[in-house]
Design an enzyme around this catalytic site. Structure first.
Site, PDB file in Angstrom:
ATOM      1  N   LYS A  34       0.809  -1.221   0.000  1.00  0.00           N
ATOM      2  CA  LYS A  34       0.000   0.000   0.000  1.00  0.00           C
ATOM      3  C   LYS A  34       0.844   1.273   0.000  1.00  0.00           C
ATOM      4  CE  LYS A  34      -4.201  -2.045   1.651  1.00  0.00           C
ATOM      5  NZ  LYS A  34      -5.502  -1.828   2.236  1.00  0.00           N
ATOM      6  N   SER A 284       1.455  -9.662  -0.404  1.00  0.00           N
ATOM      7  CA  SER A 284       0.949  -8.299  -0.237  1.00  0.00           C
ATOM      8  C   SER A 284       1.521  -7.559   0.969  1.00  0.00           C
ATOM      9  CB  SER A 284      -0.581  -8.314  -0.160  1.00  0.00           C
ATOM     10  OG  SER A 284      -1.030  -9.255   0.788  1.00  0.00           O
TER      11      SER A 284
END
Length: 295
Positions: A34, A284
């Site tokens: 992110k 991730s």
């Protein structure tokens, strides 16, 4: 940004019968992909917008990512967090320089509070996953993976709010060599799988999954990209997620969060289909509550 490493495991390749290449965003700044989207979104603001700052609502990784990206670029960051958010996450946001405003945990309250901050400060709202610059930033993980491994046949990634898989699908489309993008999703939070079937954004009534990063729903900006460019989504059970998570920890010796194990769980579940394929997997993130491990 860090250009994160791509790791392999002979044992996991033997188990799956495929050649797997793990793009390790658990080694990214603040521990997750992110950071890419947050940084790209701020970099694309005007100088006037940067001076007034950025605002988002998030209880977890994006709150930390936007705070750190903003600090790195000397931009004020206003973070709306639910009052139920763990203190450790609030502390991380403060460490990265974010100014926290707490509110009740409903989406309506989060949005109202973010709107009030926008009105007061003139800050630009940046959504964690439903923002084109965020989506394009998230896609750079797959872009780097394809630069390192240009002959990948498939790139897998987890599906939550849709920002990562939308960006990954675009990277695969424009920079892959006859490559497919496939998502992995928990059975307990399979709104994206149902959305691909129905052609409209579906929601989850409940989302009782260990992959807590994948509980958010798709948005009107990322969903059309997903609908057009993602080949399929494979659902996996909680037991399959935990088994894949344990495999990564034990065999690759890296700390990853449960959401990161979902794509590997999907490959293992359908390993007959993927035998002898060359597959990239986006790990991730690695932000784990070590006091509450699922195994």
């Amino acid at each position: 940004m860090h250009r994160t490493p791509v790791l392999t495991s002979h044992l996991i390749n033997e188990i799956t019968g495929a050649d797997l290449y793990f793009k390790c965003e658990n080694f990214q700044r603040m521990g997750a992909f992110k950071m890419r989207g947050a940084t790209n979104a701020i970099l694309n603001l005007s100088e006037e917008q940067k001076a007034k700052g950025v605002v988002t609502h998030s209880s977890g990784n994006f709150a930390q990512a936007l705070s750190l990206a903003a600090k790195s670029l000397k931009v004020p960051a206003y973070i709306v967090m639910p009052d139920t958010a763990p203190e450790v996450k609030k502390a991380a946001v403060r460490t990265y320089g974010g100014e926290i405003t707490e509110c009740p945990s409903t989406l309506k309250d989060r949005e109202r509070t973010a709107d009030e901050i926008q009105q007061r400060t003139g800050a630009t709202f940046i959504h964690p996953s439903n923002d084109m610059e965020v989506i394009l930033g998230q896609g750079t993980a797959a872009l780097e993976l394809l630069e390192d491994q240009p002959d990948l046949e498939i790139v897998f990634c987890p599906v939550g709010g849709g920002g990562l898989i939308a960006g990954t699908a675009l990277a695969v489309k424009y920079f892959g060599n006859d490559c497919k993008c496939i998502g992995g999703e928990p059975l307990e939070a399979d709104d994206a799988w149902r959305s691909l079937i129905s052609g409209k954004i579906e929601v989850n009534e409940t989302a009782n999954t260990v992959a807590d990063g994948l509980k958010t729903q798709l948005g009107h900006i990322n969903f059309p990209i997903i609908l057009e460019n993602v080949d399929e989504i494979i659902r996996v059970s909680e037991a399959e997620i935990k088994s894949a998570l344990r495999l990564i920890w034990e065999r690759m010796k890296i700390v990853v969060e449960p959401s990161s194990a979902v794509p590997l769980a999907a490959v293992i579940k359908e390993k007959k289909r993927f035998k002898n394929k060359k597959i990239g997997i986006i790990i991730s993130g690695g932000n784990v509550d070590l006091t509450n491990l699922p195994f």
